[in-house]
Design a protein around this motif. Structure first.
Motif, mmCIF file in Angstrom:
data_model
loop_
_atom_site.group_PDB
_atom_site.id
_atom_site.type_symbol
_atom_site.label_atom_id
_atom_site.label_comp_id
_atom_site.label_asym_id
_atom_site.label_seq_id
_atom_site.Cartn_x
_atom_site.Cartn_y
_atom_site.Cartn_z
ATOM 1 N N ASP A 130 36.129 -82.355 -38.091
ATOM 2 C CA ASP A 130 35.455 -82.314 -39.391
ATOM 3 C C ASP A 130 33.985 -82.654 -39.147
ATOM 4 O O ASP A 130 33.622 -83.831 -39.033
ATOM 5 N N THR A 131 33.161 -81.638 -39.054
ATOM 6 C CA THR A 131 31.746 -81.868 -38.757
ATOM 7 C C THR A 131 31.009 -82.506 -39.924
ATOM 8 O O THR A 131 29.869 -82.954 -39.752
ATOM 9 N N GLY A 132 31.642 -82.571 -41.079
ATOM 10 C CA GLY A 132 31.029 -83.253 -42.210
ATOM 11 C C GLY A 132 31.255 -84.745 -42.205
ATOM 12 O O GLY A 132 30.763 -85.456 -43.074
ATOM 13 N N ASN A 133 32.018 -85.243 -41.216
ATOM 14 C CA ASN A 133 32.307 -86.673 -41.102
ATOM 15 C C ASN A 133 31.557 -87.211 -39.892
ATOM 16 O O ASN A 133 31.787 -86.760 -38.760
ATOM 17 N N PRO A 134 30.661 -88.165 -40.077
ATOM 18 C CA PRO A 134 29.825 -88.630 -38.961
ATOM 19 C C PRO A 134 30.545 -89.506 -37.949
ATOM 20 O O PRO A 134 29.971 -89.838 -36.913
ATOM 21 N N THR A 135 31.791 -89.928 -38.205
ATOM 22 C CA THR A 135 32.493 -90.770 -37.237
ATOM 23 C C THR A 135 32.842 -89.953 -35.995
ATOM 24 O O THR A 135 33.005 -88.736 -36.051
ATOM 25 N N SER A 136 32.978 -90.653 -34.869
ATOM 26 C CA SER A 136 33.323 -89.960 -33.628
ATOM 27 C C SER A 136 34.228 -90.849 -32.793
ATOM 28 O O SER A 136 34.204 -92.076 -32.893
ATOM 29 N N VAL A 137 35.036 -90.205 -31.957
ATOM 30 C CA VAL A 137 35.937 -90.891 -31.036
ATOM 31 C C VAL A 137 35.695 -90.273 -29.660
ATOM 32 O O VAL A 137 35.958 -89.089 -29.447
ATOM 33 N N THR A 138 35.206 -91.078 -28.737
ATOM 34 C CA THR A 138 34.795 -90.563 -27.431
ATOM 35 C C THR A 138 35.929 -89.849 -26.714
ATOM 36 O O THR A 138 35.752 -88.755 -26.162
ATOM 37 N N SER A 139 37.119 -90.439 -26.717
ATOM 38 C CA SER A 139 38.231 -89.873 -25.963
ATOM 39 C C SER A 139 38.931 -88.735 -26.692
ATOM 40 O O SER A 139 39.740 -88.022 -26.100
ATOM 41 N N GLU A 140 38.664 -88.588 -27.979
ATOM 42 C CA GLU A 140 39.273 -87.524 -28.786
ATOM 43 C C GLU A 140 38.156 -86.845 -29.584
ATOM 44 O O GLU A 140 37.939 -87.153 -30.763
ATOM 45 N N PRO A 141 37.438 -85.903 -28.979
ATOM 46 C CA PRO A 141 36.254 -85.333 -29.644
ATOM 47 C C PRO A 141 36.543 -84.638 -30.972
ATOM 48 O O PRO A 141 35.635 -84.515 -31.800
ATOM 49 N N SER A 142 37.781 -84.200 -31.207
ATOM 50 C CA SER A 142 38.078 -83.502 -32.462
ATOM 51 C C SER A 142 38.510 -84.450 -33.579
ATOM 52 O O SER A 142 38.743 -84.009 -34.698
ATOM 53 N N TRP A 143 38.617 -85.749 -33.282
ATOM 54 C CA TRP A 143 39.079 -86.701 -34.281
ATOM 55 C C TRP A 143 37.923 -87.225 -35.129
ATOM 56 O O TRP A 143 36.791 -87.382 -34.654
ATOM 57 N N SER A 144 38.238 -87.524 -36.369
ATOM 58 C CA SER A 144 37.337 -88.253 -37.268
ATOM 59 C C SER A 144 38.150 -89.371 -37.900
ATOM 60 O O SER A 144 39.381 -89.397 -37.809
ATOM 61 N N GLN A 145 37.466 -90.293 -38.589
ATOM 62 C CA GLN A 145 38.144 -91.431 -39.213
ATOM 63 C C GLN A 145 37.611 -91.675 -40.617
ATOM 64 O O GLN A 145 36.506 -91.256 -40.958
ATOM 65 N N PHE A 146 38.413 -92.359 -41.412
ATOM 66 C CA PHE A 146 37.941 -92.856 -42.708
ATOM 67 C C PHE A 146 38.737 -94.112 -43.051
ATOM 68 O O PHE A 146 39.856 -94.314 -42.562
ATOM 69 N N LEU A 147 38.148 -94.936 -43.888
ATOM 70 C CA LEU A 147 38.763 -96.195 -44.322
ATOM 71 C C LEU A 147 39.116 -96.101 -45.792
ATOM 72 O O LEU A 147 38.280 -95.736 -46.616
ATOM 73 N N VAL A 148 40.366 -96.410 -46.120
ATOM 74 C CA VAL A 148 40.756 -96.634 -47.506
ATOM 75 C C VAL A 148 40.669 -98.137 -47.729
ATOM 76 O O VAL A 148 41.460 -98.896 -47.169
ATOM 77 N N PRO A 149 39.688 -98.597 -48.491
ATOM 78 C CA PRO A 149 39.494 -100.043 -48.622
ATOM 79 C C PRO A 149 40.579 -100.694 -49.470
ATOM 80 O O PRO A 149 41.268 -100.038 -50.247
ATOM 81 N N GLY A 150 40.714 -101.998 -49.319
ATOM 82 C CA GLY A 150 41.671 -102.761 -50.100
ATOM 83 C C GLY A 150 42.046 -104.038 -49.377
ATOM 84 O O GLY A 150 41.763 -104.202 -48.190
#
Length: 861
Positions: A441-461
C-alpha cells in the motif's frame, strides 16, 4: 471428480479448529487446469463477513488450520487462482443457490438456538408448488409446520411469509439460515407462538403481485393458516426486506407484522402513513454495522420515517455483524419472538446502538491510508495502479487467533476500496494481493525492512496501551550499534536504553539480548514487534527494571559464536551494562528461540534469564543440574495449534518435565506463528527480568473493595479518592497487568509494588486480583504473593449490592487466604462460593467507610 469419502477436506476438531487438507490434484481435475493458489473462503472474517483463508501447498496437499471458530453456522467454498471455484466433494451439505458452497455447524454457547432440536421437537419442512402468474411458470416454496401440526384444527395457524435476498433461493433460509432449527428451538422453549412459515420465491418482477395473488393463496389452500391480516407476518433479508417494505407501502394492512433484515433503499415518497399505522401491529427494522451495505440506507430512512410519523421499531445497529447470514439469523430469532404475542422486550436488542449519522470515509485519493474510525472500522483504498486488475484483496492478521485472512475490495472508479471491522485495538500488518501478487500500500508511509510489501496501522484503545507510543519526553532511545561479524562484515544491532539511561551510572545496567526469527531482520522487533513501545510503557509504569535491550542480527551460521565473540563484547564496550550472567537475559522468537535454546543448553549459566517464543528442542542431552543452577528464569511462550512448531514444543515440555528441568510455561496463547503471539510474549517476559522484590516490600495502596451481586465470580476494585469512588469491573489479564473496566477513560491496576511506581498511568497495588471462577487465571506466581482478605464478616449480606471497606485498625481477624497459586503460578479459588464477598467488622453496618482502607496481597509462606 472422484472424491475420497474417507479423507475429508475439512475436519473440525474438539476445540473448534478447522483443519483443511485439500488434494491439489482433485482441485485441478475439477477446474481442468493446473493451479498455483488455493484458498478456503467463507464467513470467517471480521463481523462474520466473507473472507479468504490462504492454504499452504506442499506436494499434492493444500493445508491450513483456522480457528478457534466461535459457535455458529459456517458456509465456505474452495477457490483456486482467484476465480476457479470448487465444491468440497467430501461434505454432503449443499446450497441450491450457491452450488460451490458447503456448510458446517459448530455447537456451543451463543448458537444453541441453531442446533438440531431433539427429534420430538422438530417441525416438518415440506414443499409447496404454486403457479406464478407473474413469472408464467410453476414454482416451489418451502413450508415449515410446527411439531404436532393439525391440518384440521378449528383455529387456523398464524403465518409468517419469510423471504430470501437477491441472487438467493427460496431454499436459502433452510439450507444456510437454519430457519427450521431456530423455529424448532424457540418453540420448544416456549418463546414463540405456534405458526406456519412459508418461504417463497421472490425472484420476480412484481413481488407484491406474486405474494398476494399466488403465494398466499396457494398456502391458504394447502395449509390450515389464517387469512386474517392480524395473524399474518411478512419479513425478508436484503432484497426480501426491500420487498417487504414495498408491500407495506403498496398494500398497507395486509400484514400486521413486518420485518426488514439488512434492507435499504425503501420507497419513502408519498407514504400512506395513516393506513400503515392503522393496519400495522409491528414494523421492525434490522441492520448490521457499517460493513452492512444497507447501513447508510437505513441511516437515511429512519429520520424520514420519523418525520412522516410512521410508527416503527429499530432494533439498533449490530456491533459485530455485517450483511450476512449471521446477522439475518439473529434478526429472525428476535423477530419471531415478537409475532402474535407480547414481545420479550421493547426497544433495541442488548448491545445494539442507534445510528446518529451515516458512515463516511474521506474522499477518494486522500492519503495516508488506511482510515481508522473511532469505533475500529478500517477503510482501505488502493492507488490507481491497479485500475485494470481483476481481483484485489487486503490480507491482514485479523482472523481468528490473529491468523491472516484476505478481504475482497470492490472497484470504485479507478481504485479498489473496502471497509473491515470493527477490529480490536492493536497493531495490524497487511498487504494488498492484486491478481495473486503481493503489492504494498504505497499510500501508507509505514515500512517493514524484512517484508517490503507490508504496511501497518494501529487501532487505538485501552487494550493497545502497551504498544502505543508514550509521550516523546518519556521515550527511551533506540540507537544503532555496529559490531564485527563471523560473516566477515560489520553488522548492525538496534539498542533500546531507558529514558533516564546514565552511561556513567556506578552500577552497570542489566542487559537483555532479544533475537528475531528466520527470514527476519534485526529491525523487526522495532518495526513489527513494537519492542520500544512495550519497553517504554512498562518502564513508565514502573513495571520494568532499568535495563538495556540489544536486538542484533541472528542470520549467521553459528549464532552462539556470534553472540559470545562479537555481539556481547561490543555491547559491553559500548554501553554501561553488566557482565554478570545473572544480570543478562536472552530471548528470541522462532529461529531466535532456537538460537536461545542452543545457547542455554550448551552454555548453562551464561544467561540468568531465558525466554523462548515459538520454538522447541526435542533432544534430551541436557545437563539438568547445571541448567537449573545457572538459570533464574526459563519461560516458554507459544501460540495455539495453528503455530507449526506446536508439536515440537509439546514434546519439549514433556521432556523438561521428565528430566526435571525447572521452567515456566505461559500457556497456549490464542495466536499463530506470528507477531501477535510474540508481542504478547515480550509484554509478559520483560517485566519478569532482574527482579527480586515481591508484595512483601510494600504496605499496599488504599482502595475500596466492592462485589455487587451481579459481579458473580469477580473481585471488583473501587479506586479511592476519586469523587465518590469509581467501580472497576471486568478484571482481565492483559499479560503485564490486570486491566479493569470502569467509568474513567482508562484505569490500570499494575503489578507494581508501590504507588510511586504507578506514575500517572493508573493505581498500583501490592499485587493483583482476577476472576476466582471459570477458566481465566492470572499468572503472576513469579511475584511470590497470593491475594488475601484482611477481614471477613460471615452471614451479614442478604444479597443487596453493598460496598464495604476493610479497615486496618484494631479488631481485625488474621489474614484469610482466598486464592492460592498452583504449581504453574496460576490462581484458583479455594472456596466453593460463586462470588467473593468482602465484608465489614461485625459491629458495623453494611456500607462504605472512610479511614485507613487497604486490600493487600501477601507473600505465600
Amino acid at each position: 471428480m472422484p472424491a475420497h469419502a474417507d479423507t475429508p477436506w475439512l475436519v473440525i476438531d474438539e476445540n473448534n479448529f478447522a483443519h483443511f487438507r485439500i488434494p491439489v490434484s482433485e482441485v485441478e481435475a475439477a477446474v481442468g487446469q493446473d493451479v498455483s493458489q488455493i484458498v478456503a473462503e467463507g464467513n470467517f472474517g471480521p463481523s462474520a463477513n466473507w473472507a479468504e483463508f490462504g492454504l499452504s501447498i506442499q506436494g499434492d496437499l493444500a493445508t491450513g488450520i483456522l480457528g478457534p471458530l466461535s459457535p455458529g453456522h459456517y458456509y465456505y467454498q474452495v477457490t483456486a487462482d482467484d476465480h476457479l471455484t470448487v465444491k468440497d466433494p467430501t461434505n454432503p451439505t449443499s446450497v441450491a443457490s450457491e452450488p460451490e458452497w458447503s456448510t458446517f455447524f459448530i455447537d456451543g454457547e451463543g448458537a444453541e438456538h441453531m442446533a438440531d432440536a431433539p427429534e420430538e421437537h422438530r417441525g416438518e419442512v415440506s414443499e409447496l408448488t404454486y403457479r406464478s402468474s407473474v413469472a408464467g411458470e410453476d414454482r416451489t416454496a418451502l413450508v415449515w409446520t410446527p411439531p404436532g401440526y393439525d391440518a384440521d384444527r378449528d383455529e387456523p395457524y398464524p403465518v409468517l411469509y419469510l423471504q430470501h435476498g437477491g441472487g438467493q433461493s427460496y431454499r436459502d433460509w433452510v439450507e444456510v439460515g437454519r430457519a427450521a432449527q431456530i423455529l424448532d428451538n424457540l418453540l420448544a422453549q416456549g418463546r414463540i407462538q405456534e405458526m406456519v412459515v412459508v418461504m417463497g420465491n421472490g425472484n420476480v418482477s412484481s413481488f407484491a403481485d406474486e405474494l398476494l395473488r399466488n403465494i398466499t393463496r396457494a398456502a391458504e389452500r394447502e395449509y390450515n393458516i389464517s387469512s386474517d391480516p392480524s395473524q399474518r407476518a411478512l419479513a425478508g433479508l436484503s432484497m426480501g426486506g426491500g420487498q417487504t417494505f414495498e408491500v407495506l407501502v403498496s398494500d398497507p394492512g395486509e400484514f400486521a407484522y413486518l420485518g426488514t433484515f439488512g434492507a435499504g433503499r425503501f420507497p419513502l415518497d408519498d407514504l400512506p402513513v395513516e393506513e400503515i399505522n392503522a393496519g400495522t401491529e409491528l414494523l421492525r427494522i434490522y441492520v448490521g454495522n457499517p460493513t452492512d451495505v444497507a447501513y447508510n440506507d437505513v441511516a437515511a430512512a429512519l429520520p424520514v420515517l420519523d418525520e412522516a410519523g410512521v410508527r416503527y421499531q429499530f432494533d439498533g445497529a449490530k456491533p459485530d455483524r455485517g450483511h450476512n447470514w449471521d446477522a439475518w439469523q439473529e434478526d429472525l430469532t428476535d423477530f419471531l419472538q415478537r409475532l402474535f404475542q407480547d414481545p420479550p422486550f421493547l426497544g433495541m436488542s442488548p448491545g445494539h446502538s442507534a445510528i446518529d449519522e451515516p458512515f463516511t470515509t474521506p474522499p477518494s485519493g486522500t492519503t495516508p491510508t488506511p482510515w481508522v474510525s473511532e469505533d475500529g472500522f478500517v477503510t482501505f483504498e488502493t492507488p490507481t495502479d491497479f485500475a485494470d486488475a481483476e481481483h484485489v484483496t487486503v490480507w491482514a492478521n485479523w482472523g481468528p487467533s490473529h491468523l491472516w485472512l484476505r478481504v475482497e475490495l470492490s472497484k470504485v472508479g479507478d481504485r479498489w476500496r473496502g471497509t473491515v471491522g470493527p477490529l480490536p485495538a492493536g497493531w495490524y500488518h497487511y498487504r494488498f494481493i492484486v491478481d495473486m501478487e503481493s503489492r504494498k500500500d504505497t499510500g501508507n508511509p509505514t515500512s517493514v525492512t524484512s517484508e517490503p510489501s507490508w504496511s501497518q496501522f494501529l487501532v487505538p484503545g485501552p487494550d493497545a496501551r502497551v504498544v502505543t507510543p508514550v509521550p516523546e519526553a518519556e521515550r527511551g532511545a533506540v540507537t544503532e550499534m555496529t559490531y564485527p561479524s563471523i560473516t566477515g562484515e560489520d553488522r548492525t544491532a538496534l539498542v533500546w536504553t531507558p529514558s533516564d539511561y546514565d552511561p556513567d551510572r556506578e552500577e552497570p545496567y542489566p542487559v537483555f539480548f532479544l533475537q528475531h526469527g528466520g527470514g527476519q531482520s534485526y529491525t523487526d522487533w522495532v518495526e513489527m514487534g513494537h519492542a520500544p513501545e512495550i519497553l517504554d510503557n512498562h518502564y513508565r509504569d514502573g513495571n520494568l527494571e532499568p535495563m538495556v535491550v540489544v536486538m542484533a542480527n541472528g542470520n549467521v551460521p553459528n549464532f552462539t559464536t556470534e553472540l559470545f565473540e562479537n555481539i556481547v563484547p561490543t555491547a559491553e564496550a559500548t554501553y554501561n551494562i553488566s557482565s554478570d550472567p545473572q544480570d543478562r537475559a536472552l530471548a528470541g522468537l522462532s529461529m531466535g528461540g532456537g538460537h536461545t535454546l542452543t545457547v542455554w543448553r550448551t552454555n548453562p549459566g551464561a544467561f540468568g534469564y531465558i525466554g523462548v517464543f515459538s520454538a522447541g528442542y526435542t533432544g534430551t542431552d541436557l545437563d539438568v543440574e547445571a541448567l537449573n543452577a545457572g538459570t533464574r528464569l526459563m519461560r516458554v511462550y507459544h501460540g495455539n495449534i495453528s503455530d507449526f512448531t506446536y508439536s515440537g514444543v509439546v514434546q519439549m515440555l514433556a521432556n523438561f518435565d521428565r528430566l526435571g528441568i525447572e521452567y515456566e510455561f505461559d500457556g497456549w496463547y490464542e495466536g499463530p506463528h506470528g507477531w501477535d503471539s510474540w508481542v504478547h510474549a515480550l509484554t509478559d517476559f520483560a517485566p519478569r527480568l532482574f527482579r527480586d522484590s515481591t508484595a512483601d516490600d510494600s504496605e499496599g495502596i488504599p482502595v475500596e473493595a466492592t462485589v455487587p451481586e451481579a459481579a458473580d465470580g469477580f473481585l471488583v476494585l473501587t479506586v479511592a479518592d476519586v469523587g465518590d469512588g469509581v467501580v472497576l469491573d471486568d478484571a482481565r489479564n492483559a499479560g503485564d497487568r490486570l486491566v479493569l473496566g470502569g467509568a474513567l477513560p482508562e484505569i490500570t491496576v499494575t503489578d507494581s509494588r508501590n504507588e510511586q511506581q504507578a506514575g500517572d498511568s493508573g493505581w498500583a497495588v501490592s499485587g493483583q486480583a482476577t476472576e476466582l471462577t471459570g477458566p481465566s487465571r492470572l499468572n503472576a506466581g513469579y511475584l511470590g504473593w497470593t491475594p488475601e482478605l484482611l477481614e471477613e464478616r460471615p452471614g451479614v449480606w442478604a444479597g443487596d449490592p453493598v460496598s464495604t471497606v476493610l479497615s486496618g485498625g484494631a479488631g481485625l481477624a488474621a489474614p484469610q487466604r482466598l486464592v492460592e497459586a498452583d504449581s504453574e503460578g496460576r490462581f484458583g479459588s479455594t472456596t466453593a462460593s460463586a462470588a467473593l464477598r468482602l465484608e465489614a467488622p461485625v459491629d458495623t453496618a453494611p456500607g462504605t467507610y472512610t479511614g485507613a482502607v487497604t486490600v493487600s496481597l501477601f507473600p505465600v509462606d
